[in-house]
Design a protein around this motif. Structure first.
Motif, mmCIF file in Angstrom:
data_model
loop_
_atom_site.group_PDB
_atom_site.id
_atom_site.type_symbol
_atom_site.label_atom_id
_atom_site.label_comp_id
_atom_site.label_asym_id
_atom_site.label_seq_id
_atom_site.Cartn_x
_atom_site.Cartn_y
_atom_site.Cartn_z
ATOM 1 N N TYR A 1 72.879 -12.910 23.797
ATOM 2 C CA TYR A 1 74.003 -13.492 23.067
ATOM 3 C C TYR A 1 73.694 -13.755 21.591
ATOM 4 O O TYR A 1 74.550 -14.214 20.854
ATOM 5 C CB TYR A 1 74.441 -14.814 23.714
ATOM 6 C CG TYR A 1 74.898 -14.673 25.144
ATOM 7 C CD1 TYR A 1 75.868 -13.738 25.495
ATOM 8 C CD2 TYR A 1 74.355 -15.478 26.148
ATOM 9 C CE1 TYR A 1 76.288 -13.611 26.808
ATOM 10 C CE2 TYR A 1 74.776 -15.363 27.461
ATOM 11 C CZ TYR A 1 75.734 -14.427 27.782
ATOM 12 O OH TYR A 1 76.155 -14.301 29.085
ATOM 13 N N ILE A 2 72.451 -13.539 21.185
ATOM 14 C CA ILE A 2 72.153 -13.846 19.782
ATOM 15 C C ILE A 2 72.077 -12.570 18.948
ATOM 16 O O ILE A 2 71.707 -11.512 19.433
ATOM 17 C CB ILE A 2 70.881 -14.719 19.618
ATOM 18 C CG1 ILE A 2 69.621 -13.970 20.030
ATOM 19 C CG2 ILE A 2 71.025 -16.037 20.386
ATOM 20 C CD1 ILE A 2 68.356 -14.654 19.569
ATOM 21 N N ARG B 1 65.396 -15.000 12.243
ATOM 22 C CA ARG B 1 65.018 -16.403 12.040
ATOM 23 C C ARG B 1 64.114 -16.868 13.167
ATOM 24 O O ARG B 1 63.114 -17.542 12.948
ATOM 25 C CB ARG B 1 66.274 -17.275 12.017
ATOM 26 C CG ARG B 1 66.854 -17.511 10.649
ATOM 27 C CD ARG B 1 67.887 -18.629 10.720
ATOM 28 N NE ARG B 1 68.955 -18.288 11.649
ATOM 29 C CZ ARG B 1 70.067 -17.656 11.302
ATOM 30 N NH1 ARG B 1 70.260 -17.329 10.049
ATOM 31 N NH2 ARG B 1 70.996 -17.380 12.198
ATOM 32 N N LEU B 2 64.500 -16.486 14.409
ATOM 33 C CA LEU B 2 63.744 -16.900 15.589
ATOM 34 C C LEU B 2 62.281 -16.463 15.473
ATOM 35 O O LEU B 2 61.370 -17.256 15.708
ATOM 36 C CB LEU B 2 64.418 -16.288 16.816
ATOM 37 C CG LEU B 2 63.921 -16.597 18.222
ATOM 38 C CD1 LEU B 2 65.060 -16.348 19.201
ATOM 39 C CD2 LEU B 2 62.743 -15.747 18.626
ATOM 40 N N ASP C 1 70.000 -13.881 13.835
ATOM 41 C CA ASP C 1 69.439 -15.002 14.594
ATOM 42 C C ASP C 1 68.013 -14.666 15.030
ATOM 43 O O ASP C 1 67.120 -15.509 14.975
ATOM 44 C CB ASP C 1 70.267 -15.277 15.856
ATOM 45 C CG ASP C 1 71.698 -15.683 15.545
ATOM 46 O OD1 ASP C 1 71.922 -16.262 14.467
ATOM 47 O OD2 ASP C 1 72.579 -15.411 16.374
ATOM 48 N N ARG D 1 55.269 -21.491 14.150
ATOM 49 C CA ARG D 1 54.830 -22.426 15.196
ATOM 50 C C ARG D 1 53.513 -21.974 15.798
ATOM 51 O O ARG D 1 52.665 -22.783 16.141
ATOM 52 C CB ARG D 1 55.882 -22.522 16.311
ATOM 53 C CG ARG D 1 57.061 -23.393 15.977
ATOM 54 C CD ARG D 1 57.804 -23.808 17.245
ATOM 55 N NE ARG D 1 58.430 -22.691 17.925
ATOM 56 C CZ ARG D 1 59.613 -22.178 17.611
ATOM 57 N NH1 ARG D 1 60.298 -22.701 16.609
ATOM 58 N NH2 ARG D 1 60.113 -21.175 18.274
ATOM 59 N N PRO E 1 61.575 -18.365 23.064
ATOM 60 C CA PRO E 1 62.456 -18.867 24.110
ATOM 61 C C PRO E 1 62.474 -17.950 25.325
ATOM 62 O O PRO E 1 62.085 -16.773 25.232
ATOM 63 C CB PRO E 1 63.830 -18.883 23.429
ATOM 64 C CG PRO E 1 63.740 -17.891 22.333
ATOM 65 C CD PRO E 1 62.300 -17.868 21.891
ATOM 66 N N GLU E 2 62.926 -18.504 26.458
ATOM 67 C CA GLU E 2 63.053 -17.725 27.673
ATOM 68 C C GLU E 2 63.990 -16.548 27.383
ATOM 69 O O GLU E 2 65.054 -16.742 26.809
ATOM 70 C CB GLU E 2 63.650 -18.632 28.756
ATOM 71 C CG GLU E 2 63.481 -18.117 30.147
ATOM 72 C CD GLU E 2 64.102 -19.081 31.152
ATOM 73 O OE1 GLU E 2 63.891 -20.296 31.011
ATOM 74 O OE2 GLU E 2 64.815 -18.596 32.044
ATOM 75 N N ASP F 1 70.017 -14.835 28.378
ATOM 76 C CA ASP F 1 70.879 -15.456 27.358
ATOM 77 C C ASP F 1 70.567 -14.949 25.947
ATOM 78 O O ASP F 1 71.369 -15.137 25.037
ATOM 79 C CB ASP F 1 70.721 -16.976 27.389
ATOM 80 C CG ASP F 1 71.356 -17.585 28.622
ATOM 81 O OD1 ASP F 1 72.214 -16.911 29.238
ATOM 82 O OD2 ASP F 1 70.994 -18.716 28.984
ATOM 83 N N MET F 2 69.402 -14.362 25.777
ATOM 84 C CA MET F 2 69.060 -13.884 24.430
ATOM 85 C C MET F 2 69.922 -12.678 24.033
ATOM 86 O O MET F 2 69.937 -12.283 22.875
ATOM 87 C CB MET F 2 67.579 -13.532 24.329
ATOM 88 C CG MET F 2 66.663 -14.732 24.453
ATOM 89 S SD MET F 2 67.047 -16.035 23.265
ATOM 90 C CE MET F 2 67.348 -17.412 24.367
ATOM 91 N N PHE G 1 75.376 -8.872 23.486
ATOM 92 C CA PHE G 1 75.739 -8.700 24.910
ATOM 93 C C PHE G 1 74.919 -7.606 25.604
ATOM 94 O O PHE G 1 75.013 -7.443 26.807
ATOM 95 C CB PHE G 1 77.235 -8.368 25.129
ATOM 96 C CG PHE G 1 78.155 -9.457 24.693
ATOM 97 C CD1 PHE G 1 78.002 -10.755 25.184
ATOM 98 C CD2 PHE G 1 79.175 -9.218 23.787
ATOM 99 C CE1 PHE G 1 78.851 -11.771 24.782
ATOM 100 C CE2 PHE G 1 80.028 -10.224 23.369
ATOM 101 C CZ PHE G 1 79.858 -11.508 23.869
ATOM 102 N N GLN H 1 60.582 -15.551 12.709
ATOM 103 C CA GLN H 1 59.889 -16.192 11.583
ATOM 104 C C GLN H 1 59.385 -17.576 11.975
ATOM 105 O O GLN H 1 58.267 -17.973 11.676
ATOM 106 C CB GLN H 1 60.824 -16.314 10.383
ATOM 107 C CG GLN H 1 61.021 -14.988 9.669
ATOM 108 C CD GLN H 1 62.011 -15.109 8.524
ATOM 109 O OE1 GLN H 1 62.116 -16.155 7.902
ATOM 110 N NE2 GLN H 1 62.732 -14.046 8.250
ATOM 111 N N ARG H 2 60.266 -18.341 12.670
ATOM 112 C CA ARG H 2 59.872 -19.693 13.075
ATOM 113 C C ARG H 2 58.815 -19.657 14.169
ATOM 114 O O ARG H 2 57.913 -20.489 14.193
ATOM 115 C CB ARG H 2 61.107 -20.464 13.542
ATOM 116 C CG ARG H 2 62.022 -20.794 12.392
ATOM 117 C CD ARG H 2 63.327 -21.350 12.877
ATOM 118 N NE ARG H 2 64.257 -21.495 11.762
ATOM 119 C CZ ARG H 2 65.552 -21.696 11.910
ATOM 120 N NH1 ARG H 2 66.076 -21.784 13.127
ATOM 121 N NH2 ARG H 2 66.325 -21.825 10.864
#
Lengths: 590, 226
Positions: free
Chosen positions: B23-24, B31-32, B28, B39, B95-96, B20-21, B65, B34-35
């Motif tokens: 799709y970003i 940001r992913l 995105d 964390r 994320p997965e 699914d990644m 895609f 950096q966060r």
């Protein structure tokens, strides 16, 4: 749980405008939970809007924390995705497990604004769930409505099995536990519903004739607050951490529904705020946090909370403070909270003339407005945004013209007091007053649309280039007014509007007022008359059976005081006897 | 853009962007990361300009895609961390679909990713095609693949000969799918979008016209030093 066809979904995603709206899988989202009670948290707007909603984030964490329960999210797909889903025969599905919404035990909709109701019906239809409660059987999910619109459930109650009125932190747990027990014992839906009606805040329309007291949290320090938020992969409207620092408002502005339905004022302690902010920041990795409440500077300890966050999390941490009053204290706090360069200050004087500000009980003088701005300009502010309303009860064209006079005074003040070289960027946003239930202004009509158009025109010509003026569309406001104080018949109009293809009505470019007028007419109602209904202060109102604790006598008294331009003290200055606190003892901060 | 030589250490990460990644978007993804660093408790070094931002430099991103087995990210951190520990801290925060393959410390004066990576190898899958790869090969030989690139900022459209740009094209059958392997330039001046290339194949090779594209995957990158 069943999952929708993977291949079909992959095809849809490839063709949809922004597939990541539908795929889930974000950090901190909770997947693969095999639950006894599967709860679909539904939000009737897009992913980007729904994910920004603090209430939804609280409920997601809360329901997932209940043993044996699992929450999954679903939002309104955009129109491109809706057509694709219909073409391919794909039902509405959850983000976490991609499970059909019709397979859940409960589907709980948060209804944040009246214009989202056609989205609710569209979502039910996409889930192949009958729209009206009476047409649903034992195998359909229990459909629940929550959120601020439920304080008048009449216009949409026939679509729901349960309406939850008030703050869900406590009641939702009881409701889920009850359903779990009832599933274990094989109890029928009717039995569950009649038991559910015993939970504070729960209204079961099919049982009729009840008085419903809103649910509310007594102790904010011990109320559930999530220690993590789902962190979206795509950018959302409010893409930052958020901690609610206080619930309720002590001010008593007479038009403001939030000011009454969330009474009494309940600040969190500084320790709680720090603890919750630390947890959210650590688990999300956000570098911006909003300290949310209805009037941030009324929260004791907000200044300390801000300094703490900046010290503890480094200078890169941005702290946003919404809902500022116009005073020096607010200015001092916001100076701390934004970087010095492009500080935008936002204030809501709400009305241009002192007469109108007294009528709405804003308790703000022109001298306070100008001295706050003088101080801001002295310290280098170049960007100001001001919110006003027109169409307020007892308003005349002269009152509206005073908005323009105030704008002119602010421009002159800037020339005199500025320390920055840039010209003033002043924007003025003007909305239309919409009478809301459970407020002192619930008795008053929505203003005549031609008068509103004339006043907007007046403002445009008087303000000219002195500010960037934006006026809210009159039609959308009138529709919102018609639904907000609507009765059971209004549900028929909403149903008709859905059949006529109305969707995303809160988006100005999507709203088709002609179709809505037709939908009301088909239900035997006139949209404009519905919006312009008038009641006599003190008379019984259709939504009186929903009880907030504020007495009708108080609303009537406030309406009469408004008529004579009398103001009422806020809860800090003294008790105005609204009824929330029986016996009139102090009820805030304790 | 301010750049300073503070006490920060520079690392290179290789990661996968799959499932699914795909799709970003690149924004995105920024940001992913950096966060995720926040964390994980890894402090990214920031630039010291008027508007400080974290020092992250991505390799030329794959289009939305398209999945990838070989994405790269250079980053600088405050203080120091052991490469392996950093990977262990970071992976649970992702994320997965985002999988860290490895992190290595960069020597000073290392070539930047944009200078280092010259080409990328992709695979495009055509599901259940049942097409003879030899036929596809033959059709490719005789086809002309011209792609019209829209001119930006009022500049005229550009005609690009994709066949001349592609370093390598091959057709194969794997698990019943027809798989096309191709190598395209990655440098910003001559970059070819793999989705555009695949689309051109489908439009110009009649044997691929009616079959469904199952997906595109970037499998590796090649360095100009290879």
């Amino acid at each position: 749980m069943r999952q929708i066809d993977k291949k079909k979904l992959a095809n849809l995603l490839k063709k949809s405008e922004k597939p990541a709206r539908y795929t889930g899988g974000e950090p901190n989202s909770i997947k693969g939970r095999d639950a006894q009670v599967n709860f679909a948290l539904a939000f009737p707007d897009t992913y980007e809007i729904g994910m920004s909603h603090l209430g939804l984030r609280i409920l997601y964490g809360l329901i997932n924390s209940i043993d044996g329960a699992g929450a999954q999210r679903v939002f309104t797909p955009l129109t491109d995705m809706i057509s694709l889903m219909r073409q391919e025969g794909v039902e509405l599905f959850s983000l976490e497990e991609r499970a059909p919404i019709g397979d859940f035990d409960i589907v709980g909709f948060s209804i944040p604004y009246e214009l989202a109701l056609t989205n609710v019906l569209e979502m039910l239809e996409l889930a192949s769930i009958p729209l009206k409660s009476k047409d649903r059987g034992a195998n359909h999910p229990i459909i629940i409505a929550g959120g601020v619109c439920t304080y008048n459930p009449l216009p949409f109650e026939e679509f729901f099995d349960i309406i939850f009125v008030g703050e869900a932190e406590e009641g939702i747990v009881a409701l889920v536990e009850l359903l779990k027990a009832s599933k274990e014992s094989g109890q029928a839906k009717a039995g569950f519903l009649s038991k559910a009606a015993g939970i504070r805040g729960v209204y079961v329309p099919s049982l009729g004739g009840q008085l419903v007291s809103r649910a509310f949290v007594e102790d904010m320090d011990n109320a559930y607050f999530p220690s993590s938020f789902v962190v979206p992969l795509i950018e959302i409207i409010h893409d930052r951490a958020s901690v609610e620092i206080m619930r309720g408002c002590a001010r008593g502005c007479r038009f403001c529904q939030s000011g009454f339905i969330y009474r009494p004022l309940r600040p969190k302690s500084l320790d709680t705020i720090k603890r919750q902010a630390d947890a959210i920041l650590a688990s999300t990795g956000y570098s911006e946090i909003s300290l949310a409440s209805l009037s941030s500077t009324d929260c004791p300890g907000v200044d300390e909370a801000i300094s703490y966050l900046r010290e503890e999390h480094g200078a890169g941490m941005k702290v946003a403070l919404p809902s500022l009053r116009m005073d020096s204290y607010s200015l001092a706090l916001s100076r701390d909270t934004s970087t010095q360069r492009s500080m935008l200050l936002t204030f809501a004087p709400e009305a241009g003339s002192q007469r109108m500000r007294d009528i709405i009980n804003k308790n703000l003088t022109e001298e306070q407005i100008l001295s706050t701005l003088r101080e801001a300009f002295n310290s280098g502010t170049t960007k100001i945004k001001l919110y006003f309303m027109i169409g307020l009860p007892f308003e005349t064209d002269e009152d509206v013209a005073e908005i323009a006079s105030l704008v002119q005074k602010i421009n002159l003040l800037y020339l005199k007091e500025r320390t920055a070289k840039k010209p003033l960027a002043l924007s003025v946003s003007v909305s239309c007053f919409i009478p809301k239930v459970h407020t002192p202004f619930q008795y008053f009509p929505f203003e005549d649309p031609t008068a509103l158009a004339r006043r907007q025109e007046l403002l445009r010509s008087l303000i000219g280039k002195k500010a960037k003026l934006s006026c809210h569309p009159i039609g959308a406001s009138m529709l919102e007014a018609a639904i907000a104080r609507g009765g059971r018949q209004t549900a028929e109009a909403i149903f008709n509007a859905h059949k006529l293809g109305c969707l995303f009505d809160s988006w100005p470019e999507k709203l088709d007022l002609g179709k809505w007028e037709e939908a009301f007419a088909q239900a035997g109602l006139d949209l404009r008359e519905e919006a312009q209904k008038q009641y006599t202060p003190g008379e019984a109102l259709p939504w009186d059976f929903i009880q907030t604790g504020v007495s009708n006598g108080f609303f009537a008294l406030e309406a009469k005081r408004a008529a004579s331009g009398q103001t009422t003290v806020n809860c800090f200055e003294g008790c105005s006897g609204c009824g929330i606190s029986p016996g009139g003892r102090d009820c805030y901060g304790k | 853009m301010a750049n300073n030589v503070a006490a920060s250490e520079k690392y290179r990460m290789c990661y996968k962007k799959t499932g699914d990644m795909a799709y970003i978007s690149q924004l995105d993804l920024q940001r992913l990361f950096q966060r995720a660093f926040r964390r994980a408790g890894i402090r990214l070094a920031h630039t010291h300009g008027f508007n400080p931002h974290p020092k992250l430099a991505f390799s030329m991103p794959v289009p939305i895609f398209v999945e990838s087995e070989a994405e790269y990210l250079d980053f600088s951190i405050e203080g120091s961390h052991d490469d392996a520990t950093m990977q262990q801290l970071l992976q649970p925060c992702l994320p997965e679909g985002i999988f860290v393959v490895g992190i290595t410390k960069l020597l000073p004066n290392s070539l930047s990713l944009s200078k280092l990576i010259s080409n990328a190898r992709y695979e495009a899958y055509f599901s259940g095609a049942g097409i003879d790869p030899a036929l596809a090969d033959a059709e490719y030989e005789s086809a002309s693949l011209i792609y019209t690139k829209e001119g930006k900022k009022g500049k005229p459209d550009k005609q690009i000969d994709l066949k001349a740009s592609a370093r390598f094209v091959d057709f194969n059958v794997s698990n019943g799918d027809l798989v096309t392997t191709f190598v395209l330039p990655m440098s910003s001046a001559s970059y070819i979008n793999p989705s555009a290339f695949t689309q051109a194949l489908q439009e110009n090779l009649s044997c691929l016209g009616a079959v469904e594209l199952g997906g595109i995957r970037k499998v590796s990158v090649m360095s100009s030093l290879d």
